[in-house]
Enzyme design. Structure first.
Site, mmCIF file in Angstrom:
data_model
loop_
_atom_site.group_PDB
_atom_site.id
_atom_site.type_symbol
_atom_site.label_atom_id
_atom_site.label_comp_id
_atom_site.label_asym_id
_atom_site.label_seq_id
_atom_site.Cartn_x
_atom_site.Cartn_y
_atom_site.Cartn_z
ATOM 1 C CD GLU A 35 13.645 49.096 -52.418
ATOM 2 O OE1 GLU A 35 14.000 48.033 -52.947
ATOM 3 O OE2 GLU A 35 14.174 50.202 -52.680
ATOM 4 C CG ASP A 80 17.052 49.436 -58.844
ATOM 5 O OD1 ASP A 80 16.257 48.677 -59.425
ATOM 6 O OD2 ASP A 80 16.815 50.635 -58.663
#
Lengths: 346, 346
Positions: free
Chosen positions: A62, A233
């Site tokens: 990410e 998450d």
């Protein structure tokens, strides 16, 4: 910090550890939490976007950028649950702070340790506003890389002094207790989740499996507690049974990201949630009722990394805890990049 | 390359110059162009997204990630037209290549020089398929940091041997001619755009102003030429009069990005364009007619940086042209991050 235009200060893992130790872990967490809270208070001044995730069967990579119009920061972070089998971190990260005015980086830093610190600091900031007043006991379910950081942030910011640890691998709990010896916490290792949550006013879930898991079931959650859900998450990775979510008042960082990645991915897309910054600015009350179940559905947002980057940038200036990286081309004449190359040959 | 899990190889600006010079600029451009073309040929295997741009009044900071499922790459790049006033590059960049399987970076490198090389290599790859056969003369409008790289890529890949230079600042053209002395190019400095394009089969526009500019007007563009439009690469920044676009067959890298950033931002959102990868794979013909005006509306796409990262990674392995950065935390036991910190204190 440095006049040479080509140079970017770099904080290595080794220097990050030295910086943290020179400040002291608890003071670092406390000061970082202040910066995190300060940035949540000016939430509306940030350019916000959900992180850009590249998913693969093994994990995710990410990029998490944000800017306040003056500084720009981004973090690179992976999430690979199987990494520990090969001696690697499941989450490793680095980040960059840059000057919006000229686009040049002003800091490159490791963020594996820093992410653990900022995640814990953010959890504690949320809990300051949401946990029952006077809470002293926290259960931590999942005693891996994050656990000690969470424990010390809650000790420093909320005054937690009793910890109840549980992990499916008892050696992780033992590691956690060993590491926390000398920090003034009363640590109990428990044999089950059920045992761990007994008497806890705060329950932190921070497990690493990338799957829909049910670390906490509804029957284990009594009224009045604060749940700090850190481990769920990314899409497909949750820790709490959906029934808990339906009983709780849910607080999130940035709804467009949390709806995809957080515990609330299990709920309808319009399920009501409160944004943490609105609580911190006083627009919406946090805990209103001693019987209320509050849930901080934490996934980690770019502004928190931005806070961590600017905190480290401010602390590292004037110290020896960085190296100088020759990272930006600096020809005598900016339009003569090729000439710089030619002159390097000479 | 390196067994230590905490270490990431770093190619500084100085080492990038040494690497390029050790290979030779023209061979570097030729080999890099092969990798760029190879990656365009397997276009469909890439995870593609428009770059993530943070705009400010002074410029833009962008993140450009992509992945082929095995490797992941991203570039950080700025665009600040006024930077040269303070001795800075208008475009500076760095990038990272990572392993999708475990998320760990395998290369951190400067990309200011590398971006100039990959942009030129990509322009030449496009021109190989689009420019008139046997083209020998190229005009370059805008003689800043990119110009020499463009010149040498077109020499190496297409056999261009005559250059016609124009810049509003004549000293930039002189710098360019001086730098290219000894590379076997016949270089003419021209007093106007009109003079520069005379007899040129290829026209490269590579100016830096961040505004709607009209470097080329319709009357200057004769039939049969190939336009390599490099400078217009963000919203509000274009170089060509819209009438030229309407007469040309337009080729682009990645339409969702080019529609926002390229010359075609001046046209209707459904104006027909051809994707370069479809030409390279042979699905759609490139140049079909000697009178046709072809236009490569180049904005720069993440896969080109990915190609550059994997080329540099392959070339730097086994050389001395990198440093070892302690960038990823590597505790003895992955779940014992806090213990690593404690042991660093001892």
């Amino acid at each position: 910090m440095i006049p040479k235009l080509n140079i970017v200060p770099f904080v290595s893992v080794d220097n990050m550890m030295k910086l943290v130790l020179s400040i002291g872990v608890e003071r670092f967490l406390t000061e970082l939490a202040e910066v995190v809270e300060e940035d949540f208070r000016r939430w509306e001044s940030f350019d916000k976007t959900p992180r850009l995730a590249a998913h693969s069967p093994e994990g995710v990579i990410e990029l998490m950028p944000t800017s306040d119009g003056t500084a720009y920061g981004f973090k690179y972070v992976n999430g690979h649950p199987k990494n520990s089998r090969t001696g690697r971190q499941t989450v490793a990260a680095f980040g960059v702070l840059a000057d919006v005015g000229n686009g040049y980086p002003v800091l490159l830093t490791e963020m594996t340790i820093l992410t653990a610190l900022r995640t814990a600091a953010t959890s504690a900031v949320a809990a300051k506003h949401l946990a029952p007043r006077g809470a002293r006991t926290m259960a931590i379910i999942g005693n891996g890389a994050q656990a000690e950081f969470q424990a010390l942030a809650f000790k420093s910011l909320l005054g937690i002094d009793k910890l109840r640890l549980y992990d499916i691998d008892a050696s992780a709990s033992q590691k956690c207790r060993r590491n926390l010896a000398g920090f003034g916490l009363d640590v109990t290792i428990c044999g089950s989740v059920e045992e761990a949550v007994q008497g806890a006013e705060i329950v932190t879930t921070v497990t690493a499996d990338k799957q829909y898991a049910t670390i906490l079931t509804d029957n284990l959650v009594g009224s009045g507690i604060h749940i700090n859900a850190v481990g769920g998450d990314c899409p497909g990775k949750t820790e709490l049974h959906a029934d808990i979510l339906r009983r709780a008042d849910i607080f999130v960082e940035y709804p467009p990201q949390t709806r995809i990645e957080g515990e609330i991915q299990q709920l309808a897309p319009d399920h009501p949630v409160t944004e943490l910054w609105q609580v911190i600015t006083g627009q919406i009350p946090g805990r209103r009722d001693p019987r209320q179940i509050t849930l901080f559905d934490s996934v980690g947002f770019a502004t928190e990394d931005f806070s961590a980057l600017r905190y480290v940038h401010s602390k590292v200036t004037g110290t020896a805890f960085f190296e100088e990286l020759d990272m930006v081309a600096d020809p005598d004449e900016p339009r003569d990049l090729f000439g710089m190359l030619l002159r390097a040959a000479a």
